[in-house]
Design a protein around this motif. Structure first.
Motif, PDB file in Angstrom:
ATOM      1  N   PHE A 123       0.873  -1.317   0.143  1.00  0.00           N
ATOM      2  CA  PHE A 123       0.270  -0.210  -0.014  1.00  0.00           C
ATOM      3  C   PHE A 123       0.750   1.173  -0.069  1.00  0.00           C
ATOM      4  O   PHE A 123       0.664   2.374  -0.744  1.00  0.00           O
ATOM      5  CB  PHE A 123      -0.888  -0.032   1.270  1.00  0.00           C
ATOM      6  CG  PHE A 123      -2.284  -0.567   0.891  1.00  0.00           C
ATOM      7  CD1 PHE A 123      -3.154  -0.170   0.208  1.00  0.00           C
ATOM      8  CD2 PHE A 123      -2.526  -2.201   1.425  1.00  0.00           C
ATOM      9  CE1 PHE A 123      -4.339  -0.811  -0.012  1.00  0.00           C
ATOM     10  CE2 PHE A 123      -3.640  -2.711   1.338  1.00  0.00           C
ATOM     11  CZ  PHE A 123      -4.660  -2.097   0.574  1.00  0.00           C
ATOM     12  N   TYR A 124       1.829   1.412   1.004  1.00  0.00           N
ATOM     13  CA  TYR A 124       2.351   2.593   1.028  1.00  0.00           C
ATOM     14  C   TYR A 124       3.461   2.816  -0.433  1.00  0.00           C
ATOM     15  O   TYR A 124       3.747   4.062  -0.737  1.00  0.00           O
ATOM     16  CB  TYR A 124       3.424   2.732   2.275  1.00  0.00           C
ATOM     17  CG  TYR A 124       4.821   1.917   2.101  1.00  0.00           C
ATOM     18  CD1 TYR A 124       5.779   2.547   1.567  1.00  0.00           C
ATOM     19  CD2 TYR A 124       4.924   0.415   2.357  1.00  0.00           C
ATOM     20  CE1 TYR A 124       7.183   1.807   1.266  1.00  0.00           C
ATOM     21  CE2 TYR A 124       5.942  -0.094   2.109  1.00  0.00           C
ATOM     22  CZ  TYR A 124       7.168   0.540   1.673  1.00  0.00           C
ATOM     23  OH  TYR A 124       8.457  -0.253   1.544  1.00  0.00           O
ATOM     24  N   ALA A 133      -4.199   7.957   8.877  1.00  0.00           N
ATOM     25  CA  ALA A 133      -4.487   7.338   7.705  1.00  0.00           C
ATOM     26  C   ALA A 133      -5.847   7.196   7.635  1.00  0.00           C
ATOM     27  O   ALA A 133      -6.425   7.523   6.790  1.00  0.00           O
ATOM     28  CB  ALA A 133      -3.750   6.032   7.682  1.00  0.00           C
ATOM     29  N   GLY A 134      -6.523   7.012   8.738  1.00  0.00           N
ATOM     30  CA  GLY A 134      -8.066   6.933   8.821  1.00  0.00           C
ATOM     31  C   GLY A 134      -8.610   8.176   8.549  1.00  0.00           C
ATOM     32  O   GLY A 134      -9.731   8.218   7.714  1.00  0.00           O
ATOM     33  N   TYR A 135      -8.100   9.207   9.088  1.00  0.00           N
ATOM     34  CA  TYR A 135      -8.899  10.777   8.812  1.00  0.00           C
ATOM     35  C   TYR A 135      -8.426  11.138   7.488  1.00  0.00           C
ATOM     36  O   TYR A 135      -9.393  11.471   6.551  1.00  0.00           O
ATOM     37  CB  TYR A 135      -8.240  11.638   9.842  1.00  0.00           C
ATOM     38  CG  TYR A 135      -8.736  13.055   9.405  1.00  0.00           C
ATOM     39  CD1 TYR A 135      -9.867  13.700  10.130  1.00  0.00           C
ATOM     40  CD2 TYR A 135      -7.926  14.107   8.614  1.00  0.00           C
ATOM     41  CE1 TYR A 135     -10.354  14.825   9.817  1.00  0.00           C
ATOM     42  CE2 TYR A 135      -8.409  15.242   8.559  1.00  0.00           C
ATOM     43  CZ  TYR A 135      -9.527  15.427   8.891  1.00  0.00           C
ATOM     44  OH  TYR A 135      -9.980  17.014   8.939  1.00  0.00           O
ATOM     45  N   THR A 183     -12.107  10.417   0.444  1.00  0.00           N
ATOM     46  CA  THR A 183     -13.266   9.810  -0.032  1.00  0.00           C
ATOM     47  C   THR A 183     -14.407  10.823  -0.179  1.00  0.00           C
ATOM     48  O   THR A 183     -15.090  10.829  -1.132  1.00  0.00           O
ATOM     49  CB  THR A 183     -13.743   8.640   0.968  1.00  0.00           C
ATOM     50  OG1 THR A 183     -12.441   7.624   0.911  1.00  0.00           O
ATOM     51  CG2 THR A 183     -15.061   8.057   0.386  1.00  0.00           C
ATOM     52  N   ALA A 184     -14.562  11.818   0.873  1.00  0.00           N
ATOM     53  CA  ALA A 184     -15.599  13.032   0.643  1.00  0.00           C
ATOM     54  C   ALA A 184     -15.107  13.770  -0.716  1.00  0.00           C
ATOM     55  O   ALA A 184     -16.169  14.209  -1.230  1.00  0.00           O
ATOM     56  CB  ALA A 184     -15.497  13.801   1.932  1.00  0.00           C
ATOM     57  N   PHE A 185     -13.835  14.142  -0.574  1.00  0.00           N
ATOM     58  CA  PHE A 185     -13.546  14.925  -1.879  1.00  0.00           C
ATOM     59  C   PHE A 185     -14.018  14.185  -3.230  1.00  0.00           C
ATOM     60  O   PHE A 185     -14.286  14.732  -4.240  1.00  0.00           O
ATOM     61  CB  PHE A 185     -12.046  15.101  -1.664  1.00  0.00           C
ATOM     62  CG  PHE A 185     -11.765  16.298  -0.922  1.00  0.00           C
ATOM     63  CD1 PHE A 185     -12.409  17.379  -0.526  1.00  0.00           C
ATOM     64  CD2 PHE A 185     -10.519  16.078  -0.117  1.00  0.00           C
ATOM     65  CE1 PHE A 185     -12.150  18.336   0.349  1.00  0.00           C
ATOM     66  CE2 PHE A 185     -10.104  17.262   0.858  1.00  0.00           C
ATOM     67  CZ  PHE A 185     -10.777  18.401   1.249  1.00  0.00           C
ATOM     68  N   GLU A 199      -6.340   3.291  -4.071  1.00  0.00           N
ATOM     69  CA  GLU A 199      -5.371   4.294  -4.113  1.00  0.00           C
ATOM     70  C   GLU A 199      -5.690   5.313  -3.037  1.00  0.00           C
ATOM     71  O   GLU A 199      -4.488   6.012  -2.420  1.00  0.00           O
ATOM     72  CB  GLU A 199      -5.900   5.191  -5.560  1.00  0.00           C
ATOM     73  CG  GLU A 199      -5.046   4.239  -6.598  1.00  0.00           C
ATOM     74  CD  GLU A 199      -5.685   4.610  -8.044  1.00  0.00           C
ATOM     75  OE1 GLU A 199      -4.958   4.437  -9.139  1.00  0.00           O
ATOM     76  OE2 GLU A 199      -6.592   5.418  -7.890  1.00  0.00           O
ATOM     77  N   ILE A 200      -6.704   5.527  -2.573  1.00  0.00           N
ATOM     78  CA  ILE A 200      -6.899   6.217  -1.295  1.00  0.00           C
ATOM     79  C   ILE A 200      -6.179   5.730  -0.206  1.00  0.00           C
ATOM     80  O   ILE A 200      -5.645   6.288   0.727  1.00  0.00           O
ATOM     81  CB  ILE A 200      -8.509   6.643  -1.133  1.00  0.00           C
ATOM     82  CG1 ILE A 200      -8.916   7.516  -2.151  1.00  0.00           C
ATOM     83  CG2 ILE A 200      -8.853   7.101   0.379  1.00  0.00           C
ATOM     84  CD1 ILE A 200     -10.552   7.604  -2.024  1.00  0.00           C
ATOM     85  N   GLN A 201      -6.427   4.526  -0.006  1.00  0.00           N
ATOM     86  CA  GLN A 201      -5.858   3.890   1.147  1.00  0.00           C
ATOM     87  C   GLN A 201      -4.447   3.958   1.040  1.00  0.00           C
ATOM     88  O   GLN A 201      -3.680   4.200   2.107  1.00  0.00           O
ATOM     89  CB  GLN A 201      -6.329   2.398   1.189  1.00  0.00           C
ATOM     90  CG  GLN A 201      -8.041   2.181   1.523  1.00  0.00           C
ATOM     91  CD  GLN A 201      -8.320   2.644   3.162  1.00  0.00           C
ATOM     92  OE1 GLN A 201      -7.371   2.809   3.853  1.00  0.00           O
ATOM     93  NE2 GLN A 201      -9.288   3.090   3.027  1.00  0.00           N
TER      94      GLN A 201
END
Length: 283
Positions: free
Chosen positions: A172-173, A216-218, A224-226, A253-255
């Motif tokens: 992921f990173y 990362a959670g925030y 996702t909102a964007f 990609e977001i994660q």
């Protein structure tokens, strides 16, 4: 006869003298022009230059954040005003719960702007509206200055391997790093570093926020909102940049970006292990 010849000769001589005089007469040249003659060695007269009047300097006005006017924030004054923030965001701005963003190291102007948006209802959050409602513009700048003076404590990037999809078998990173530094290969998403800097420290002049070390959670929640079209601010005060940037991001990609950002930091700004263990505010 002699006298007559003498008269004839005299007349002839007189007539010859008149003819010669007519033939040798020189015409009188016209008078010289009245224009003065300029010597080739003469220097031209210097031109007269008048300086333009100086423009009146623009007045210096106090900084505005949407809730009145304010001067630059005072971190010391902000420390007292930020006590109410500690329950969710931590005393030094390093929140323990990932649903609440870390504020440590965030830019003063960015924090002040967000508080102003909460107060005006242009960024929706019932909890933050309650806290921001009673703040003046100067309070916002002072609180921003306090958190800006603190140091963010970064987390650890997720090295979990992606199971499927176009990024299968990659961590992921690593995917997040690629997008953050270079953008997506198809050009649909620009490099995050272009605005937020290679270490995620943002740009205080342009009010681009610092991202490095954020939970990362925030980050994933906000991205996702964007992606779903969320915009903070209204009308001329709206900032729709991130809605456009995030539109082409997939869930993976977001994660990946959120994970990379959590571990991203400038090594020189990392607080000491002793200070972290003691829970001391970082200045």
């Amino acid at each position: 006869m002699k006298f007559t010849r003498i008269l004839g000769v005299a007349a002839a001589l007189a007539l010859s003298a008149v003819v010669v005089a007519q033939e040798t007469e020189v015409e009188t040249p016209p008078p010289a022009s009245a224009t003065p003659q300029v010597s080739p060695d003469a220097q031209p007269a210097a031109a007269e230059v008048s300086a333009a009047p100086e423009a009146v300097p623009a007045p210096i006005e106090a900084l505005e954040v949407g809730a009145g006017k304010a001067t630059n924030g005072d971190a010391q004054a902000g420390a007292g005003k930020a006590i109410a923030c500690a329950a969710c965001h931590g005393v030094d701005g390093n929140s323990a719960d990932p649903q609440y963003p870390k504020l440590a190291g965030q830019h003063e102007r960015y924090i002040a702007r967000q508080l102003s948006l909460y107060k005006n209802g242009e960024r929706e959050n019932a909890i933050m509206l309650g806290f921001a409602a009673g703040l003046s513009a100067q309070d916002m700048r002072d609180i921003g200055a306090y958190f800006a003076s603190q140091k963010v404590i970064p987390g650890v990037a997720d090295d979990t391997v992606i199971a499927e999809g176009p990024y299968a078998d990659r961590k992921f990173y690593a995917v997040g790093e690629q997008i953050f530094r270079f953008g997506k290969a198809d050009g649909s998403v620009p490099a995050c570093a272009a605005c937020h800097g290679p270490a995620g420290s943002g740009n205080p002049g342009s009010a681009w926020p610092s991202l490095g070390g954020q939970h990362a959670g925030y980050t994933a929640t906000v991205l996702t909102a964007f992606r779903d079209g969320k915009v903070w601010g209204k009308d001329a005060n709206a900032n729709a940049i991130m809605a456009g940037v995030a539109a082409s991001l997939s869930d993976d990609e977001i994660q990946a970006l959120a994970s990379y950002i959590e571990g991203l930091h400038n090594a020189a700004d990392t607080p000491s292990a002793d200070a972290v263990a003691a829970g001391q505010p970082q200045g």
